[in-house]
Enzyme design. Structure first.
Site, PDB file in Angstrom:
ATOM      1  N   ASP A 212       0.854  -1.193   0.000  1.00 32.20           N
ATOM      2  CA  ASP A 212       0.000   0.000   0.000  1.00 32.20           C
ATOM      3  C   ASP A 212       0.890   1.242   0.000  1.00 32.20           C
ATOM      4  O   ASP A 212       0.747   2.135   0.833  1.00 32.20           O
ATOM      5  CB  ASP A 212      -0.902  -0.007   1.238  1.00 32.20           C
ATOM      6  CG  ASP A 212      -2.034   1.014   1.144  1.00 32.20           C
ATOM      7  OD1 ASP A 212      -2.438   1.354   0.021  1.00 32.20           O
ATOM      8  OD2 ASP A 212      -2.503   1.469   2.206  1.00 32.20           O
ATOM      9  N   ASN A 217       1.944   6.888   3.042  1.00 32.68           N
ATOM     10  CA  ASN A 217       2.669   5.900   3.836  1.00 32.68           C
ATOM     11  C   ASN A 217       4.177   6.056   3.702  1.00 32.68           C
ATOM     12  O   ASN A 217       4.931   5.128   4.020  1.00 32.68           O
ATOM     13  CB  ASN A 217       2.247   4.482   3.438  1.00 32.68           C
ATOM     14  CG  ASN A 217       0.946   4.065   4.083  1.00 32.68           C
ATOM     15  OD1 ASN A 217       0.568   4.585   5.134  1.00 32.68           O
ATOM     16  ND2 ASN A 217       0.242   3.135   3.458  1.00 32.68           N
ATOM     17  N   ASP A 229       3.696   1.643   7.936  1.00 37.76           N
ATOM     18  CA  ASP A 229       2.448   0.908   7.771  1.00 37.76           C
ATOM     19  C   ASP A 229       2.551  -0.224   6.760  1.00 37.76           C
ATOM     20  O   ASP A 229       2.100  -0.118   5.612  1.00 37.76           O
ATOM     21  CB  ASP A 229       1.309   1.853   7.381  1.00 37.76           C
ATOM     22  CG  ASP A 229      -0.049   1.180   7.531  1.00 37.76           C
ATOM     23  OD1 ASP A 229      -0.104   0.048   8.048  1.00 37.76           O
ATOM     24  OD2 ASP A 229      -1.053   1.787   7.125  1.00 37.76           O
TER      25      ASP A 229
END
Length: 340
Positions: A212, A217, A229
């Site tokens: 992701d 992030n 993350d």
């Protein structure tokens, strides 16, 4: 690393899995790990899990992450933790969980928790060629490690897991308004057919991914990216971690891609054929995202923060987005600049 076995069944699995997480509960959980809180607590921007910044007396605040019950198994969470430590050992700037009595996955009254060092930073400047080159270098290093062996317990990004199952969930639970049902089923049939054909056409080797890797992030700090993350880490095509760093018109994306790949190939071979998967991956992300919202709709945080979801207007807009993706899949794929 060992793990104190969590007992997720002790937490209500009905509609409000985080209903017990009052500020006092969170502080008690952190202090049960041997820390002394200064009673300052801030809720951070996270919906899938619950994440808090907790002040610690005579020390820097720490981040406490409460995992959503039943989403991941202990083995899957520990595999994520192990990957972050593997990257840290290679001096790749990630934020691994803290160890407490030899464990990274902790338990407090049925909740599975991980504690992290707080690390600040700003969003990367994706219009800066040097920034993109540096991002490419570090992503190449992450993927060089990710190629060594696949995840054993964590899932893979596939057409079925992100596309077909998302569609099935929405249809089975009657989320699509009757007036838009035919349009939705028709466009998703067509889209999944084309995406499946593209995945069948392009041969790639799945590797361990961040999963992701959007700009939110990545924290830019000390002239380098810090990747945070890893909750969505999974097996998949390498380009999944690159395409979300591209934006704007095709000419701009060509320049961004060239800088990313130039840095990337310092540490890992880039497979240009995977560029043909970008629009398919974008389509799957759109389908997965709306199904994620639907699956979490009984969590009170979701109606509060996503009030626009599940209205007829929203579904009409989503269907239009999918139509745009169907058109994008019929266009030539993004390619490296000729002089790369």
């Amino acid at each position: 690393m060992n793990v104190t076995e969590a007992s997720p069944k002790e937490v209500s699995q009905a509609e409000t899995p985080f209903s017990n997480l009052t500020p006092d509960f969170v502080l008690d959980a952190v202090e049960s790990m041997g820390f002394v809180s200064d009673a300052r607590i801030y809720t951070l921007n996270s919906y899938e899990n619950r994440v808090y910044q907790v002040g610690i007396e005579d020390s820097q605040p720490l981040i406490a992450k409460f995992y959503r019950p039943e989403r991941w198994t202990d083995k899957q969470i520990l595999e994520e933790h192990a990957f972050s430590f593997e990257l840290q050992d290679l001096e790749i700037p990630v934020v691994p969980p803290m160890l407490h009595e030899g464990n990274t996955l902790l338990n407090y009254k049925g909740y599975r928790i991980a504690l992290f060092e707080r690390r600040g930073g700003r969003a990367p400047e994706l219009d800066c060629e040097d920034t993109l080159y540096s991002l490419g270098q570090y992503m190449g290093r992450i993927h060089a490690a990710g190629q060594a062996t696949p995840f054993e317990h964590r899932p893979s990004l596939t057409v079925e897991s992100f596309g077909s199952k998302s569609r099935e969930f929405l249809l089975a639970n009657n989320y699509i308004p009757a007036s838009l049902l035919e349009a939705y089923t028709t466009i998703t049939d067509q889209l999944l057919e084309k995406v499946t054909a593209r995945f069948d056409l392009i041969d790639y080797t799945p590797i361990r991914l961040h999963g992701d890797c959007h700009p939110g992030n990545i924290l830019w700090r000390d002239d380098k990216p810090n990747f945070v993350d890893l909750d969505d880490a999974r097996n998949g095509p390498a380009v999944q971690d690159l395409w979300m760093l591209l934006s704007g018109e095709p000419e701009r994306q060509h320049i961004q891609l060239a800088n990313l790949v130039e840095g990337y190939e310092m540490f890992c071979d880039f497979q240009p054929k995977e560029l043909g998967l970008i629009e398919s991956l974008r389509s799957l992300r759109l389908m997965h995202y709306v199904a994620w919202l639907a699956r979490r709709w009984n969590d009170p945080a979701f109606p509060m923060h996503f009030p626009w979801f599940n209205t007829e207007r929203y579904w009409a807009q989503h269907i239009n987005e999918l139509r745009e993706q169907l058109f994008a899949l019929e266009q030539p794929s993004l390619k490296l600049m000729p002089d790369f």
